[in-house]
Design an enzyme around this catalytic site. Sequence first.
Site, mmCIF file in Angstrom:
data_model
loop_
_atom_site.group_PDB
_atom_site.id
_atom_site.type_symbol
_atom_site.label_atom_id
_atom_site.label_comp_id
_atom_site.label_asym_id
_atom_site.label_seq_id
_atom_site.Cartn_x
_atom_site.Cartn_y
_atom_site.Cartn_z
ATOM 1 N N ASP A 1 0.772 -1.084 -0.217
ATOM 2 C CA ASP A 1 0.132 0.148 -0.057
ATOM 3 C C ASP A 1 0.769 1.428 -0.012
ATOM 4 O O ASP A 1 1.923 1.132 0.177
ATOM 5 C CB ASP A 1 -1.041 0.002 1.174
ATOM 6 C CG ASP A 1 -0.358 -0.423 2.287
ATOM 7 O OD1 ASP A 1 -1.160 -1.007 3.332
ATOM 8 O OD2 ASP A 1 0.780 -0.251 2.674
ATOM 9 N N ASP B 1 1.080 5.057 1.381
ATOM 10 C CA ASP B 1 0.484 6.158 2.125
ATOM 11 C C ASP B 1 1.266 7.429 1.776
ATOM 12 O O ASP B 1 2.098 7.562 1.371
ATOM 13 C CB ASP B 1 0.845 5.738 3.525
ATOM 14 C CG ASP B 1 0.179 4.594 4.158
ATOM 15 O OD1 ASP B 1 -0.766 3.981 3.425
ATOM 16 O OD2 ASP B 1 0.915 3.775 5.122
ATOM 17 N N ASP C 1 9.267 4.903 13.572
ATOM 18 C CA ASP C 1 9.702 4.040 14.660
ATOM 19 C C ASP C 1 11.354 3.665 14.090
ATOM 20 O O ASP C 1 12.220 3.718 14.867
ATOM 21 C CB ASP C 1 8.921 2.490 14.783
ATOM 22 C CG ASP C 1 8.393 2.001 13.158
ATOM 23 O OD1 ASP C 1 8.642 2.545 12.020
ATOM 24 O OD2 ASP C 1 7.654 1.074 13.316
#
Length: 408
Positions: free
Chosen positions: A72, A74, A143
Amino acid sequence: MQVGFEDFLSIFWGKTRHKVKQVYTKEHHNIPIEGVDKDALYVIKKLQNAGHTAYLVGGSVRDLLMGVSPKDFDVSTSARPEEIRGIFKNCYIIGRRFRLAHIRFDEKIIEVSTFRSGDPETEDLIVRDNEFGSPEEDALRRDFTINGLYYDPSTETVIDYVEGFEDANKRFLRAIGTPHVRFKQDPVRMIRLIKFQARFNLNVCPQAHRALLDCKEEILKSSPARVLEELLRMLESGFSYPFFKQLCDGGMMQHLIPTLSAYCELAEKNVVFELLEIADSVHKKSRSRFDRIVLLAILVFPIFERHIHILQKGGSPFHLGRIENEAYFIIEEFFSPFLEIPKRIVGTLAMVLTGQFRIRPQTGKSVRIRLPRIPDFSLAVDFLYLESLYNPQLRSIYEPWKKALKKS
Ligand code: ATP
Ligand code: MG
């Protein structure tokens, strides 16, 4: 807690790095613009034409740099959710804690988030996550450095505030900020570390490795639903074996699913790992994958089957109602005390486990090949197929069920 030299370095390192913005042009990176989803390109262009900053972000940039095709795409932007809605007709705002825009293109959704500000470097669990920020702040709250990169399709450049570009090239997994702090803030990051290590075969930076060992128990403070979602995603990833093996070897499984951890430690032949390896290779060879419930059944079935055999003690086979009760009991025991499995998943998983005793001949009985009117029964047959790849003797039992399913 005593602060050793490594901790000092890691704190110092965490505070001093990530200062310089680097921009890498087409000559430096290998991202083909054709590798970017056309609808994501359209969304970014439209946002930029309206005067906003907008980039591809996160997992898709990482995957493109690593030569993997992203699942996907983003987008991160300076536009606020209501501004995004004003630009796209096919846009829905979702989320309460942090509002995101979903832009729909038939089956596909492009997720667009407004740049957020970072978490302060404290060890508190993150509960609030709702301040808007700059592209730099947004990168720093992510992260791992390889997940903190932007790609601007209009200039075909990679924008890097976290030194993730070099890390991606070196296949190095490094936490953004101080790993001990960042893992305590959001313990799911530790599971994500193991996931990226397994998926891309990366070297983990020593500070993050140390923090993982020190903080693994913290995982019990995180949301069971988020952890379950990461586990299910990894079951479906084609890299489930290295992931679950690492969870067990590193001691994290002891906290997540103690029953599975004990099984992996004690089993003479680890059927769970064998089946995960087979599911991974099916995924890689055929690009098709088993349903997530079938994959979840891999974790539970060897223990369940043994449980039933011990209970039956060589006596006559239990009727299916009893087996089904035992399936519910074992599922509850297996995932407790930490994970909470939604009722819908428990029901289907119990059916798949029970189904194995319906479709395989039990001692002294033959099987009538008749499809029961049970929703999703084909999943039980899929699990039999998966096990037949490990145990060829099951092949002849599977074939007539496959035929019956085809006819139905
Ligand atoms: P996958 O390929 O499995 O989807 P991903 O990295 O894209 O991996 P997502 O859950 O889709 O994972 O998250 C998108 C991005 O959001 C990540 O790349 C990362 O930048 C950021 N992110 C996700 N989870 C966290 C977290 N727990 N802490 C900080 N940043 C996170
Ligand atoms: Mg993703």
